[in-house]
Design a protein around this motif. Structure first.
Motif, PDB file in Angstrom:
ATOM      1  N   PRO A 108     -21.313   2.653  45.450  1.00 32.27           N
ATOM      2  CA  PRO A 108     -22.092   3.876  46.031  1.00 32.27           C
ATOM      3  C   PRO A 108     -21.466   5.143  46.364  1.00 32.27           C
ATOM      4  O   PRO A 108     -21.792   6.375  45.904  1.00 32.27           O
ATOM      5  N   PHE A 109     -20.051   4.954  46.358  1.00 30.43           N
ATOM      6  CA  PHE A 109     -19.140   6.272  46.660  1.00 30.43           C
ATOM      7  C   PHE A 109     -18.973   7.009  45.340  1.00 30.43           C
ATOM      8  O   PHE A 109     -19.474   8.120  45.186  1.00 30.43           O
ATOM      9  N   ILE A 110     -18.907   6.320  44.131  1.00 32.23           N
ATOM     10  CA  ILE A 110     -18.968   6.698  42.967  1.00 32.23           C
ATOM     11  C   ILE A 110     -20.142   7.598  42.265  1.00 32.23           C
ATOM     12  O   ILE A 110     -20.183   8.682  41.904  1.00 32.23           O
ATOM     13  N   THR A 111     -21.179   6.856  42.802  1.00 30.33           N
ATOM     14  CA  THR A 111     -22.612   7.176  42.600  1.00 30.33           C
ATOM     15  C   THR A 111     -22.804   8.797  43.184  1.00 30.33           C
ATOM     16  O   THR A 111     -23.016   9.755  42.739  1.00 30.33           O
ATOM     17  N   LYS A 112     -22.445   8.630  44.691  1.00 37.83           N
ATOM     18  CA  LYS A 112     -22.503   9.817  45.281  1.00 37.83           C
ATOM     19  C   LYS A 112     -21.633  11.241  44.853  1.00 37.83           C
ATOM     20  O   LYS A 112     -21.927  12.170  44.730  1.00 37.83           O
ATOM     21  N   TRP A 113     -20.386  10.742  44.370  1.00 38.24           N
ATOM     22  CA  TRP A 113     -19.422  11.866  43.931  1.00 38.24           C
ATOM     23  C   TRP A 113     -20.138  12.332  42.481  1.00 38.24           C
ATOM     24  O   TRP A 113     -20.023  13.435  42.461  1.00 38.24           O
ATOM     25  N   GLU A 114     -20.495  11.455  41.809  1.00 34.60           N
ATOM     26  CA  GLU A 114     -21.017  11.913  40.594  1.00 34.60           C
ATOM     27  C   GLU A 114     -22.440  12.982  40.693  1.00 34.60           C
ATOM     28  O   GLU A 114     -22.637  13.987  40.083  1.00 34.60           O
ATOM     29  N   GLN A 115     -23.246  12.648  41.734  1.00 32.88           N
ATOM     30  CA  GLN A 115     -24.385  13.393  42.141  1.00 32.88           C
ATOM     31  C   GLN A 115     -23.874  14.606  42.702  1.00 32.88           C
ATOM     32  O   GLN A 115     -24.426  15.555  42.280  1.00 32.88           O
ATOM     33  N   ARG A 116     -22.982  14.656  43.545  1.00 36.23           N
ATOM     34  CA  ARG A 116     -22.225  16.002  44.275  1.00 36.23           C
ATOM     35  C   ARG A 116     -21.679  16.783  42.998  1.00 36.23           C
ATOM     36  O   ARG A 116     -21.804  18.156  43.129  1.00 36.23           O
ATOM     37  N   HIS A 117     -21.010  16.127  41.992  1.00 35.40           N
ATOM     38  CA  HIS A 117     -20.461  17.135  41.116  1.00 35.40           C
ATOM     39  C   HIS A 117     -21.274  17.217  39.898  1.00 35.40           C
ATOM     40  O   HIS A 117     -20.916  18.011  38.891  1.00 35.40           O
ATOM     41  N   CYS A 118     -22.276  16.729  39.595  1.00 34.69           N
ATOM     42  CA  CYS A 118     -23.442  16.845  38.605  1.00 34.69           C
ATOM     43  C   CYS A 118     -22.728  16.478  37.241  1.00 34.69           C
ATOM     44  O   CYS A 118     -22.855  16.995  36.366  1.00 34.69           O
ATOM     45  N   LYS A 119     -21.928  15.190  37.184  1.00 40.21           N
ATOM     46  CA  LYS A 119     -21.161  14.829  36.315  1.00 40.21           C
ATOM     47  C   LYS A 119     -20.956  13.326  36.327  1.00 40.21           C
ATOM     48  O   LYS A 119     -20.761  13.148  37.420  1.00 40.21           O
ATOM     49  N   LYS A 120     -20.720  12.721  35.133  1.00 38.82           N
ATOM     50  CA  LYS A 120     -20.400  11.326  35.104  1.00 38.82           C
ATOM     51  C   LYS A 120     -18.938  11.380  35.119  1.00 38.82           C
ATOM     52  O   LYS A 120     -18.119  12.062  34.506  1.00 38.82           O
ATOM     53  N   LEU A 121     -18.276  10.485  36.225  1.00 38.98           N
ATOM     54  CA  LEU A 121     -16.979  10.401  36.144  1.00 38.98           C
ATOM     55  C   LEU A 121     -16.320   9.712  34.896  1.00 38.98           C
ATOM     56  O   LEU A 121     -16.852   8.600  34.423  1.00 38.98           O
ATOM     57  N   SER A 122     -15.119  10.342  34.168  1.00 41.46           N
ATOM     58  CA  SER A 122     -14.807   9.751  32.884  1.00 41.46           C
ATOM     59  C   SER A 122     -13.524   8.845  33.215  1.00 41.46           C
ATOM     60  O   SER A 122     -12.958   8.357  32.185  1.00 41.46           O
ATOM     61  N   VAL A 123     -13.312   8.472  34.312  1.00 37.26           N
ATOM     62  CA  VAL A 123     -12.136   7.655  34.683  1.00 37.26           C
ATOM     63  C   VAL A 123     -12.686   6.319  34.936  1.00 37.26           C
ATOM     64  O   VAL A 123     -13.541   6.177  35.927  1.00 37.26           O
ATOM     65  N   PRO A 124     -12.349   5.446  34.373  1.00 38.80           N
ATOM     66  CA  PRO A 124     -12.345   3.836  34.924  1.00 38.80           C
ATOM     67  C   PRO A 124     -11.899   3.327  36.314  1.00 38.80           C
ATOM     68  O   PRO A 124     -10.813   3.935  36.669  1.00 38.80           O
ATOM     69  N   VAL A 125     -12.566   2.459  36.793  1.00 38.93           N
ATOM     70  CA  VAL A 125     -12.252   2.124  38.412  1.00 38.93           C
ATOM     71  C   VAL A 125     -12.176   0.570  38.333  1.00 38.93           C
ATOM     72  O   VAL A 125     -13.013  -0.082  38.099  1.00 38.93           O
ATOM     73  N   ALA A 126     -11.051   0.105  38.922  1.00 45.14           N
ATOM     74  CA  ALA A 126     -10.943  -1.257  38.870  1.00 45.14           C
ATOM     75  C   ALA A 126     -11.054  -1.613  40.500  1.00 45.14           C
ATOM     76  O   ALA A 126     -10.298  -0.859  41.494  1.00 45.14           O
ATOM     77  N   THR A 127     -11.859  -2.310  41.117  1.00 48.78           N
ATOM     78  CA  THR A 127     -12.351  -2.652  42.434  1.00 48.78           C
ATOM     79  C   THR A 127     -11.757  -4.063  42.987  1.00 48.78           C
ATOM     80  O   THR A 127     -11.344  -4.700  41.981  1.00 48.78           O
ATOM     81  N   ALA A 128     -11.495  -4.310  44.083  1.00 45.75           N
ATOM     82  CA  ALA A 128     -11.149  -5.565  44.707  1.00 45.75           C
ATOM     83  C   ALA A 128      -9.935  -5.904  43.816  1.00 45.75           C
ATOM     84  O   ALA A 128      -9.663  -7.130  43.741  1.00 45.75           O
ATOM     85  N   ASP A 129      -9.026  -5.193  43.782  1.00 45.64           N
ATOM     86  CA  ASP A 129      -7.817  -5.347  42.987  1.00 45.64           C
ATOM     87  C   ASP A 129      -6.857  -6.061  44.081  1.00 45.64           C
ATOM     88  O   ASP A 129      -6.528  -5.246  45.158  1.00 45.64           O
ATOM     89  N   THR A 130      -6.003  -6.742  43.551  1.00 40.36           N
ATOM     90  CA  THR A 130      -4.798  -7.400  44.492  1.00 40.36           C
ATOM     91  C   THR A 130      -3.526  -7.499  43.358  1.00 40.36           C
ATOM     92  O   THR A 130      -2.508  -7.439  44.039  1.00 40.36           O
ATOM     93  N   LEU A 131      -3.793  -7.665  42.139  1.00 39.88           N
ATOM     94  CA  LEU A 131      -2.934  -7.783  41.213  1.00 39.88           C
ATOM     95  C   LEU A 131      -2.008  -6.566  40.705  1.00 39.88           C
ATOM     96  O   LEU A 131      -0.844  -6.634  41.241  1.00 39.88           O
ATOM     97  N   LEU A 132      -2.499  -5.504  40.446  1.00 40.10           N
ATOM     98  CA  LEU A 132      -1.713  -4.301  40.253  1.00 40.10           C
ATOM     99  C   LEU A 132      -1.452  -3.985  41.780  1.00 40.10           C
ATOM    100  O   LEU A 132      -0.333  -3.234  41.734  1.00 40.10           O
ATOM    101  N   GLN A 133      -2.098  -4.014  42.830  1.00 34.17           N
ATOM    102  CA  GLN A 133      -1.444  -3.578  44.139  1.00 34.17           C
ATOM    103  C   GLN A 133      -0.236  -4.248  44.485  1.00 34.17           C
ATOM    104  O   GLN A 133       0.874  -3.958  45.080  1.00 34.17           O
ATOM    105  N   ALA A 134      -0.037  -5.623  43.962  1.00 32.75           N
ATOM    106  CA  ALA A 134       1.162  -6.322  44.170  1.00 32.75           C
ATOM    107  C   ALA A 134       2.306  -6.166  43.339  1.00 32.75           C
ATOM    108  O   ALA A 134       3.487  -5.669  43.582  1.00 32.75           O
ATOM    109  N   HIS A 135       2.030  -5.380  41.916  1.00 32.88           N
ATOM    110  CA  HIS A 135       2.848  -5.012  41.045  1.00 32.88           C
ATOM    111  C   HIS A 135       3.338  -3.817  41.346  1.00 32.88           C
ATOM    112  O   HIS A 135       4.879  -3.247  41.193  1.00 32.88           O
ATOM    113  N   PHE A 136       2.784  -2.921  42.083  1.00 37.59           N
ATOM    114  CA  PHE A 136       2.962  -1.659  42.323  1.00 37.59           C
ATOM    115  C   PHE A 136       2.642  -1.094  43.760  1.00 37.59           C
ATOM    116  O   PHE A 136       2.478   0.047  44.006  1.00 37.59           O
ATOM    117  N   ASN A 137       3.116  -1.883  44.608  1.00 38.55           N
ATOM    118  CA  ASN A 137       2.929  -1.786  46.098  1.00 38.55           C
ATOM    119  C   ASN A 137       3.934  -0.651  46.677  1.00 38.55           C
ATOM    120  O   ASN A 137       5.055  -0.828  46.990  1.00 38.55           O
TER     121      ASN A 137
END
Length: 189
Positions: A108-137
Motif C-alpha cells: 500500500p505504501f508503494i501504491t500511494k507513492w506511485e499515485q502521488r508521483h504519477c509514475k511507477k517506481l523503477s526500483v525493486p523492493v524486498a520485504t520481510a527481509d532478515t537475511l540481508l539485514q543480518a549481512h549488512f546490519n
C-alpha cells in the motif's frame, strides 16, 4: 522432583542442539565476497525471488542496497532520487530497496507513492527481509551497502549523499577493483 530436573535438563540440551544447528549469519566485512543469496519477497520485480547474481546482471552491475522502512522520513525522501538513479544508470547499477516490514505495509505504501508521483517506481523492493539485514546490519536508516559486480562488499554508508556524481565515482572504482580481483572469470563461485 527428579522428573522435573531430568525434563528440564533434556529440554536445555535440546535447545542448545537446535540453536547450534541454525546457520549463524554475521555482518559481511568490507572487501569480503557475498555468497549468491536468494532474495525472497520481491515486489516491483519480474519474479518474487532473485539471486544476487541475477540482481547484478550476472556480474555486470553494481548492486546498491537501500535499507529503509515505510515510516522513516529520511528514507522516504530518498526514494525519488533512487528511482532517478536507477533509470539513469540502469545498465551499470541495480538498486534494491530492502525492508524488514511485511508486504501488507509495503505494497500500500508503494501504491500511494506511485499515485502521488504519477509514475511507477523503477526500483525493486524486498520485504520481510532478515537475511540481508543480518549481512549488512548497520542500525541506522537509511543505510546503503555497495556490492560490486563480483559480489564483493565495497562499503556502507548511512549518509544521504547518494547522487549521480557519487555513483559514477563508485562505478569507476568498482570496475578497477573487479578487474584486479578476477572473480568474474568464474562467476558461479
Amino acid at each position: 522432583m527428579n522428573k522435573k530436573i531430568t525434563l528440564t535438563s533434556v529440554m536445555a540440551i535440546l535447545c542448545i542442539c537446535l540453536s547450534a544447528q541454525r546457520p549463524q549469519v554475521t555482518t559481511l566485512p568490507v572487501n569480503e565476497r557475498l555468497s549468491n543469496l536468494v532474495i525472497n519477497n520481491l515486489i516491483n520485480y519480474p519474479g518474487d525471488t532473485a539471486s544476487i547474481n541475477t540482481l547484478t546482471g550476472n556480474n555486470s552491475k553494481m548492486l546498491l542496497i537501500d535499507f529503509w522502512f515505510t515510516s522513516c522520513a529520511p528514507c522516504i525522501k530518498q526514494i525519488p532520487k533512487l528511482d532517478s538513479l536507477q533509470q539513469q544508470f540502469k545498465d551499470q547499477l541495480q538498486i534494491l530497496m530492502v525492508t524488514f516490514e511485511p508486504d501488507s505495509l509495503v505494497i500500500p505504501f508503494i501504491t500511494k507513492w506511485e499515485q502521488r508521483h504519477c509514475k511507477k517506481l523503477s526500483v525493486p523492493v524486498a520485504t520481510a527481509d532478515t537475511l540481508l539485514q543480518a549481512h549488512f546490519n548497520q542500525g541506522s536508516r537509511p543505510n546503503y551497502a555497495f556490492i560490486a559486480a563480483d559480489r564483493v562488499n565495497m562499503g556502507y554508508t548511512s549518509k544521504a549523499f547518494i547522487n549521480a556524481t557519487v555513483i559514477k565515482e563508485v562505478l569507476a572504482k568498482m570496475k578497477e577493483e573487479v578487474n584486479l580481483r578476477g572473480y568474474q572469470r568464474n562467476p558461479q563461485q
